[in-house]
Design an enzyme around this catalytic site. Structure first.
Site, short mmCIF file in Angstrom:
data_model
loop_
_atom_site.label_atom_id
_atom_site.label_comp_id
_atom_site.label_asym_id
_atom_site.label_seq_id
_atom_site.Cartn_x
_atom_site.Cartn_y
_atom_site.Cartn_z
N ALA A 66 66.49 35.65 55.32
CA ALA A 66 67.43 35.11 54.33
C ALA A 66 67.32 35.96 53.07
O ALA A 66 66.29 36.60 52.82
CB ALA A 66 67.07 33.66 54.03
N GLU A 134 57.65 33.41 55.96
CA GLU A 134 58.01 32.48 54.88
C GLU A 134 56.82 32.03 54.04
O GLU A 134 56.91 31.92 52.82
CB GLU A 134 58.72 31.25 55.46
CG GLU A 134 60.16 31.49 55.88
CD GLU A 134 60.29 32.05 57.28
OE1 GLU A 134 59.28 32.46 57.89
OE2 GLU A 134 61.42 32.08 57.79
N1 CO8 Z 1 66.50 39.50 51.12
C1 CO8 Z 1 67.12 40.25 50.20
N2 CO8 Z 1 67.01 41.58 50.16
C2 CO8 Z 1 66.24 42.18 51.08
C3 CO8 Z 1 65.55 41.45 52.08
C4 CO8 Z 1 65.72 40.03 52.08
N3 CO8 Z 1 65.16 39.25 52.99
N4 CO8 Z 1 64.85 42.31 52.82
C5 CO8 Z 1 65.10 43.53 52.35
N5 CO8 Z 1 65.92 43.46 51.28
C6 CO8 Z 1 66.45 44.56 50.48
C7 CO8 Z 1 65.40 45.10 49.52
O1 CO8 Z 1 65.32 44.31 48.36
C8 CO8 Z 1 65.94 46.49 49.27
O2 CO8 Z 1 67.02 46.38 48.37
P1 CO8 Z 1 67.14 47.47 47.14
O3 CO8 Z 1 67.26 48.80 47.82
O4 CO8 Z 1 68.37 47.05 46.43
O5 CO8 Z 1 65.87 47.34 46.37
C9 CO8 Z 1 66.53 46.88 50.62
O6 CO8 Z 1 66.76 45.66 51.29
C10 CO8 Z 1 65.60 47.72 51.47
O7 CO8 Z 1 64.39 47.04 51.58
P2 CO8 Z 1 62.95 47.68 51.22
O8 CO8 Z 1 63.12 48.75 50.19
O9 CO8 Z 1 62.00 46.59 50.94
O10 CO8 Z 1 62.61 48.38 52.63
P3 CO8 Z 1 61.15 48.68 53.20
O11 CO8 Z 1 61.36 49.55 54.39
O12 CO8 Z 1 60.23 49.18 52.14
O13 CO8 Z 1 60.58 47.27 53.69
C11 CO8 Z 1 60.69 45.11 54.78
C12 CO8 Z 1 61.22 46.57 54.73
C13 CO8 Z 1 59.23 45.10 55.20
C14 CO8 Z 1 61.54 44.39 55.82
C15 CO8 Z 1 60.84 44.48 53.37
O14 CO8 Z 1 62.16 44.70 52.92
C16 CO8 Z 1 60.60 42.99 53.37
O15 CO8 Z 1 59.46 42.55 53.42
N6 CO8 Z 1 61.70 42.21 53.30
C17 CO8 Z 1 61.60 40.75 53.23
C18 CO8 Z 1 61.25 40.16 54.57
C19 CO8 Z 1 61.08 38.67 54.46
O16 CO8 Z 1 60.16 38.18 53.83
N7 CO8 Z 1 61.99 37.93 55.11
C20 CO8 Z 1 61.95 36.49 55.11
C21 CO8 Z 1 62.83 35.94 54.02
S1 CO8 Z 1 62.71 34.18 53.91
C22 CO8 Z 1 63.58 33.62 55.24
O17 CO8 Z 1 64.28 34.33 55.89
C23 CO8 Z 1 63.41 32.20 55.65
C24 CO8 Z 1 64.61 31.42 55.51
C25 CO8 Z 1 64.37 30.45 54.45
C26 CO8 Z 1 65.67 29.93 53.98
C27 CO8 Z 1 65.46 29.13 52.76
C28 CO8 Z 1 66.77 28.54 52.28
C29 CO8 Z 1 66.65 28.07 50.88
#
Ligand code: CO8
Length: 261
Positions: A66, A134
Site C-alpha cells: 500500500a 507491516e
Molecule cells: N508506498 C509508497 N511508495 C513506495 C512504496 C510504498 N509501499 N514502496 C516503494 N515506494 C517508492 C519509494 O518511496 C521511491 O519513491 P521516490 O523515488 O519518489 O523516493 C520509489 O518507490 C522506489 O523505491 P526505493 O527507492 O525505496 O527502492 P529500493 O530498491 O531502494 O527499495 C523496497 C525497494 C525494499 C521495496 C522499498 O521501496 C520498500 O521497503 N518499500 C516499502 C515496502 C513496504 O513496507 N510495503 C508494505 C506497505 S504497508 C502495506 O502494504 C499494508 C497494507 C496496509 C494498509 C493500511 C490501510 C490504512
C-alpha cells in the site's frame, strides 16, 4: 486503458498490469478506484474473458505494498476506509468466476503480497521477493494478509512471516507453497500463465466457476457444510449445457466443445 491499471486482452485472457513503476506499483486510493471499475466489468455475465493475469509494470516490483506516503496523514477513519477499499478489491478478485493468476516479478510486499494471494495461484520469477512487512511500520496487514497467508503456507509459517516482517525469496516461497512455479524471467512466466489459462479455457467454464466457488466457500466452514456446498455445485452442473456436452462427448469418443458464455 487507465493510467494506473492497464488492461490488454488476447484470446480471452486479460492481463491487468498495475502501472506505477516509479513508486514500485504501490497501491494508492486512486489505483483502487480504477482497479475496482475493471474488476466489476470483468464480473458482468457474458463479458468475453475466460482468464486473468495480474502483474506489475517495470523491472522491480509486482506491488511494493500500500502507498505508505498516502497513509502518513490518514486519520483512523480514513485508514479504515483505505483498508475497506483494499479488502473490497481482494474480495472482487477472489470472487471472479474465472481463473486468475498473479505473475510476480520483483517485490510483492504488504498489500502486494495480499493482492497476489487473492488470486487463484501465484507464479513468480527468480527475482521475486515476498513479505508482510507491516509490523515494521507499526501497521497490521489489512488486505487479507492475516487471513489468506496461512491458507497458502500454514498457520505456523504465516505467523513467523507476519510477526517478523521477514522477506522471502522465490526459492523459499516455492518451498513453503506460497507460489506454484518459479521462472527465469518475466516473459517465460507470462507465457506459462497464458498457456495454463488457455488450457483452462478448453474446459467447462461452468464447472471451473463452480469449483472456484466451492474451494473459496470451504474456508471458515465445517467439513460437513463445505461438503454440502460441493454437493450443490455438483447438482448445478446437471442443470448446465456444459455437463450435457462433456458427458455426451465422452460417450461419443470425441473432444467436448463447451459453449462460450
Ligand atoms: N508506498 C509508497 N511508495 C513506495 C512504496 C510504498 N509501499 N514502496 C516503494 N515506494 C517508492 C519509494 O518511496 C521511491 O519513491 P521516490 O523515488 O519518489 O523516493 C520509489 O518507490 C522506489 O523505491 P526505493 O527507492 O525505496 O527502492 P529500493 O530498491 O531502494 O527499495 C523496497 C525497494 C525494499 C521495496 C522499498 O521501496 C520498500 O521497503 N518499500 C516499502 C515496502 C513496504 O513496507 N510495503 C508494505 C506497505 S504497508 C502495506 O502494504 C499494508 C497494507 C496496509 C494498509 C493500511 C490501510 C490504512
Amino acid at each position: 486503458m487507465t493510467a494506473l491499471t492497464q488492461q490488454t486482452s488476447v484470446n480471452g485472457v486479460t492481463t491487468l498490469t498495475i502501472n506505477r513503476p516509479d513508486k514500485l506499483n504501490a497501491l494508492s486510493p486512486a489505483l483502487f478506484v480504477e482497479l475496482k471499475e475493471i474488476l466489476l466489468r470483468l464480473q458482468e455475465p457474458g463479458f468475453p474473458v475466460r482468464g486473468v493475469i495480474l502483474t506489475g509494470a517495470g523491472e522491480k516490483a509486482f506491488i511494493a505494498g500500500a502507498d505508505i506516503a498516502a497513509m502518513q496523514q490518514m486519520s483512523p477513519e480514513e485508514g479504515e476506509q483505505f483498508a475497506a477499499q483494499g479488502q473490497e478489491i481482494t474480495e472482487l478478485l477472489e470472487a471472479l468466476p474465472i481463473p486468475v493468476i498473479a505473475c510476480v516479478n520483483g517485490y510483492a510486499l504488504g498489500g502486494g503480497c495480499e493482492l497476489a494471494m487473492a488470486c487463484d495461484f501465484i507464479y513468480c520469477t527468480e527475482r521475486a521477493q515476498f513479505g508482510q512487512p507491516e509490523v515494521s511500520l507499526g501497521l497490521t496487514p489489512c488486505f487479507g494478509g492475516c487471513v489468506r497467508l496461512s491458507r497458502f503456507v500454514g498457520a505456523g509459517r504465516a505467523r513467523e512471516l507476519i510477526y517478523t516482517g521477514r522477506r522471502i525469496d522465490a526459492g523459499e516461497a516455492l518451498r513453503i507453497g506460497l507460489v506454484n512455479r518459479v521462472f527465469s524471467d518475466a516473459d517465460a512466466m507470462l507465457a506459462a500463465a497464458r498457456d495454463i489459462l488457455l488450457q483452462c479455457k478448453s474446459q467447462s467454464p461452468v464447472a471451473i466457476s463452480l469449483c472456484k466457488h466451492t474451494i473459496n466457500a470451504s474456508y471458515g466452514r465445517t467439513t460437513a457444510e463445505a461438503l454440502e456446498v460441493e454437493k450443490n455445485a455438483f447438482r448445478r452442473t446437471f442443470e448446465s449445457a456444459d455437463k450435457q456436452e462433456g458427458v455426451k462427448a465422452f460417450v461419443e469418443k470425441r473432444p467436448a466443445v463447451f459453449p462460450a458464455y
